[in-house]
Write a protein that holds these residues in place. Structure first.
Motif, PDB file in Angstrom:
ATOM      1  N   ARG A  10       0.753  -0.514  -0.240  1.00  0.00           N
ATOM      2  CA  ARG A  10       0.343   0.367  -0.067  1.00  0.00           C
ATOM      3  C   ARG A  10       1.111   1.284   0.249  1.00  0.00           C
ATOM      4  O   ARG A  10       0.389   2.484  -0.870  1.00  0.00           O
ATOM      5  CB  ARG A  10      -0.904   0.196   1.251  1.00  0.00           C
ATOM      6  CG  ARG A  10      -1.930   1.085   1.212  1.00  0.00           C
ATOM      7  CD  ARG A  10      -2.615   1.245   2.621  1.00  0.00           C
ATOM      8  NE  ARG A  10      -3.570   2.291   2.518  1.00  0.00           N
ATOM      9  CZ  ARG A  10      -4.533   1.793   3.165  1.00  0.00           C
ATOM     10  NH1 ARG A  10      -4.458   1.758   4.715  1.00  0.00           N
ATOM     11  NH2 ARG A  10      -5.261   3.683   3.844  1.00  0.00           N
ATOM     12  N   ARG A  11       1.961   0.844   1.184  1.00  0.00           N
ATOM     13  CA  ARG A  11       2.894   2.559   0.799  1.00  0.00           C
ATOM     14  C   ARG A  11       3.389   2.603  -0.427  1.00  0.00           C
ATOM     15  O   ARG A  11       4.172   3.817  -0.471  1.00  0.00           O
ATOM     16  CB  ARG A  11       3.397   1.925   1.695  1.00  0.00           C
ATOM     17  CG  ARG A  11       4.602   3.461   1.992  1.00  0.00           C
ATOM     18  CD  ARG A  11       4.077   4.345   2.664  1.00  0.00           C
ATOM     19  NE  ARG A  11       4.990   5.958   3.091  1.00  0.00           N
ATOM     20  CZ  ARG A  11       5.260   6.961   3.445  1.00  0.00           C
ATOM     21  NH1 ARG A  11       3.678   7.805   2.473  1.00  0.00           N
ATOM     22  NH2 ARG A  11       6.124   7.012   3.315  1.00  0.00           N
ATOM     23  N   ARG A  12       3.545   1.693  -1.452  1.00  0.00           N
ATOM     24  CA  ARG A  12       4.376   1.402  -2.186  1.00  0.00           C
ATOM     25  C   ARG A  12       3.824   2.102  -3.767  1.00  0.00           C
ATOM     26  O   ARG A  12       4.019   2.472  -3.915  1.00  0.00           O
ATOM     27  CB  ARG A  12       5.947  -0.108  -2.435  1.00  0.00           C
ATOM     28  CG  ARG A  12       6.099   0.195  -3.810  1.00  0.00           C
ATOM     29  CD  ARG A  12       6.798  -1.305  -3.879  1.00  0.00           C
ATOM     30  NE  ARG A  12       5.941  -2.435  -3.819  1.00  0.00           N
ATOM     31  CZ  ARG A  12       6.394  -3.088  -2.276  1.00  0.00           C
ATOM     32  NH1 ARG A  12       6.804  -3.446  -1.693  1.00  0.00           N
ATOM     33  NH2 ARG A  12       5.923  -4.013  -2.494  1.00  0.00           N
ATOM     34  N   GLU A  13       2.545   1.764  -3.526  1.00  0.00           N
ATOM     35  CA  GLU A  13       1.418   2.134  -3.925  1.00  0.00           C
ATOM     36  C   GLU A  13       1.679   3.608  -3.848  1.00  0.00           C
ATOM     37  O   GLU A  13       1.460   4.608  -5.271  1.00  0.00           O
ATOM     38  CB  GLU A  13       0.897   1.331  -4.150  1.00  0.00           C
ATOM     39  CG  GLU A  13       0.332   0.785  -4.674  1.00  0.00           C
ATOM     40  CD  GLU A  13       0.606   0.075  -6.007  1.00  0.00           C
ATOM     41  OE1 GLU A  13       0.387   0.850  -7.326  1.00  0.00           O
ATOM     42  OE2 GLU A  13       1.872  -0.839  -6.583  1.00  0.00           O
ATOM     43  N   ARG A  14       1.212   4.227  -3.207  1.00  0.00           N
ATOM     44  CA  ARG A  14       1.254   5.802  -2.468  1.00  0.00           C
ATOM     45  C   ARG A  14       2.156   6.082  -3.316  1.00  0.00           C
ATOM     46  O   ARG A  14       1.721   7.432  -3.877  1.00  0.00           O
ATOM     47  CB  ARG A  14       0.406   5.540  -1.115  1.00  0.00           C
ATOM     48  CG  ARG A  14      -0.836   5.330  -0.936  1.00  0.00           C
ATOM     49  CD  ARG A  14      -1.217   6.551   0.255  1.00  0.00           C
ATOM     50  NE  ARG A  14      -0.411   4.977   1.653  1.00  0.00           N
ATOM     51  CZ  ARG A  14      -0.610   5.052   2.851  1.00  0.00           C
ATOM     52  NH1 ARG A  14      -1.376   6.708   2.819  1.00  0.00           N
ATOM     53  NH2 ARG A  14      -0.733   3.736   3.641  1.00  0.00           N
ATOM     54  N   ALA A  16       4.632   5.534  -5.501  1.00  0.00           N
ATOM     55  CA  ALA A  16       4.711   5.389  -6.941  1.00  0.00           C
ATOM     56  C   ALA A  16       3.741   6.738  -7.467  1.00  0.00           C
ATOM     57  O   ALA A  16       4.058   7.461  -8.397  1.00  0.00           O
ATOM     58  CB  ALA A  16       4.570   4.530  -7.738  1.00  0.00           C
ATOM     59  N   VAL A  17       2.442   7.181  -6.823  1.00  0.00           N
ATOM     60  CA  VAL A  17       1.228   8.284  -7.029  1.00  0.00           C
ATOM     61  C   VAL A  17       2.798   9.184  -6.897  1.00  0.00           C
ATOM     62  O   VAL A  17       2.954  10.166  -7.998  1.00  0.00           O
ATOM     63  CB  VAL A  17       0.779   8.689  -7.089  1.00  0.00           C
ATOM     64  CG1 VAL A  17      -0.414   9.047  -7.276  1.00  0.00           C
ATOM     65  CG2 VAL A  17      -0.370   6.912  -7.441  1.00  0.00           C
ATOM     66  N   VAL A  18       3.010   9.387  -5.940  1.00  0.00           N
ATOM     67  CA  VAL A  18       3.881  10.864  -5.407  1.00  0.00           C
ATOM     68  C   VAL A  18       4.983  10.519  -6.734  1.00  0.00           C
ATOM     69  O   VAL A  18       4.622  12.158  -7.582  1.00  0.00           O
ATOM     70  CB  VAL A  18       4.398  11.301  -4.184  1.00  0.00           C
ATOM     71  CG1 VAL A  18       5.362  12.141  -3.710  1.00  0.00           C
ATOM     72  CG2 VAL A  18       2.959  10.715  -2.949  1.00  0.00           C
ATOM     73  N   ARG A  20       5.816  10.026  -8.850  1.00  0.00           N
ATOM     74  CA  ARG A  20       4.917   9.993 -11.121  1.00  0.00           C
ATOM     75  C   ARG A  20       4.510  11.122 -11.184  1.00  0.00           C
ATOM     76  O   ARG A  20       5.096  12.596 -11.861  1.00  0.00           O
ATOM     77  CB  ARG A  20       4.369   9.070 -11.250  1.00  0.00           C
ATOM     78  CG  ARG A  20       4.598   7.308 -11.657  1.00  0.00           C
ATOM     79  CD  ARG A  20       3.645   7.039 -12.372  1.00  0.00           C
ATOM     80  NE  ARG A  20       2.721   6.827 -12.086  1.00  0.00           N
ATOM     81  CZ  ARG A  20       2.705   5.198 -10.694  1.00  0.00           C
ATOM     82  NH1 ARG A  20       2.994   4.689 -10.837  1.00  0.00           N
ATOM     83  NH2 ARG A  20       0.913   6.029 -10.380  1.00  0.00           N
ATOM     84  N   GLU A  21       3.946  12.191 -10.133  1.00  0.00           N
ATOM     85  CA  GLU A  21       3.524  13.168 -10.158  1.00  0.00           C
ATOM     86  C   GLU A  21       4.462  15.015  -9.685  1.00  0.00           C
ATOM     87  O   GLU A  21       4.993  15.855 -10.373  1.00  0.00           O
ATOM     88  CB  GLU A  21       2.569  13.363  -8.781  1.00  0.00           C
ATOM     89  CG  GLU A  21       1.665  13.430  -8.782  1.00  0.00           C
ATOM     90  CD  GLU A  21       0.341  13.491  -7.520  1.00  0.00           C
ATOM     91  OE1 GLU A  21       0.260  13.813  -6.635  1.00  0.00           O
ATOM     92  OE2 GLU A  21      -0.731  13.017  -8.259  1.00  0.00           O
ATOM     93  N   LYS A  22       5.512  14.397  -9.446  1.00  0.00           N
ATOM     94  CA  LYS A  22       6.371  15.211  -8.880  1.00  0.00           C
ATOM     95  C   LYS A  22       8.467  14.425  -9.719  1.00  0.00           C
ATOM     96  O   LYS A  22       8.871  16.006  -9.691  1.00  0.00           O
ATOM     97  CB  LYS A  22       7.079  15.234  -7.384  1.00  0.00           C
ATOM     98  CG  LYS A  22       6.387  15.292  -5.974  1.00  0.00           C
ATOM     99  CD  LYS A  22       6.399  15.594  -4.803  1.00  0.00           C
ATOM    100  CE  LYS A  22       5.033  15.892  -4.038  1.00  0.00           C
ATOM    101  NZ  LYS A  22       5.159  17.400  -3.960  1.00  0.00           N
ATOM    102  N   TRP A  26      10.329   9.754 -15.596  1.00  0.00           N
ATOM    103  CA  TRP A  26      10.144   9.160 -15.150  1.00  0.00           C
ATOM    104  C   TRP A  26       9.970   7.292 -15.700  1.00  0.00           C
ATOM    105  O   TRP A  26       9.363   7.829 -17.031  1.00  0.00           O
ATOM    106  CB  TRP A  26       9.189   8.349 -13.651  1.00  0.00           C
ATOM    107  CG  TRP A  26       8.016   8.822 -13.777  1.00  0.00           C
ATOM    108  CD1 TRP A  26       7.110   9.697 -14.212  1.00  0.00           C
ATOM    109  CD2 TRP A  26       7.071   7.466 -14.462  1.00  0.00           C
ATOM    110  NE1 TRP A  26       6.161   9.436 -14.474  1.00  0.00           N
ATOM    111  CE2 TRP A  26       5.883   8.495 -14.951  1.00  0.00           C
ATOM    112  CE3 TRP A  26       7.218   6.278 -14.409  1.00  0.00           C
ATOM    113  CZ2 TRP A  26       4.707   7.543 -14.999  1.00  0.00           C
ATOM    114  CZ3 TRP A  26       5.500   5.468 -15.376  1.00  0.00           C
ATOM    115  CH2 TRP A  26       4.399   5.751 -15.248  1.00  0.00           C
TER     116      TRP A  26
END
Length: 86
Positions: A10-14, A16-18, A20-22, A26
């Motif tokens: 779950r933490r890894r998925e969250r 990953a989103v951050v 990619r956004e920042k 990538w």
């Protein structure tokens, strides 16, 4: 982050989103089953890492890895942790 494998799924998925956004850029790359069978899992992993870096639209000044091995790259690369972590 010292080792992405220590994170929960779950933490890894969250994260990953951050990431990619920042990130300016990538990439995700892979090695085929045939490449893994031919090269071995380590060499195929290094190949996938190299492919990811080479596919970036902006050439990085440095690549920071969380693995024990660095692939041969055209840019400087280093591990994000030291042997003393063990």
């Amino acid at each position: 982050m010292a080792d992405s494998k220590l994170l929960s799924a779950r933490r890894r998925e969250r994260l990953a989103v951050v990431i990619r956004e920042k990130s300016l850029v990538w990439a995700v790359a892979w090695a085929s089953v045939e490449e893994i069978d031919t090269l071995n899992i380590l060499q195929a992993s290094l190949l996938a890492m190299r492919r990811a870096v080479e596919s970036l639209l902006i050439v990085p000044d440095q690549v920071l890895l969380d693995g024990m091995h660095c692939p041969d790259l055209a840019v400087p690369a280093r591990r994000s942790w030291t042997e003393t972590r063990k």
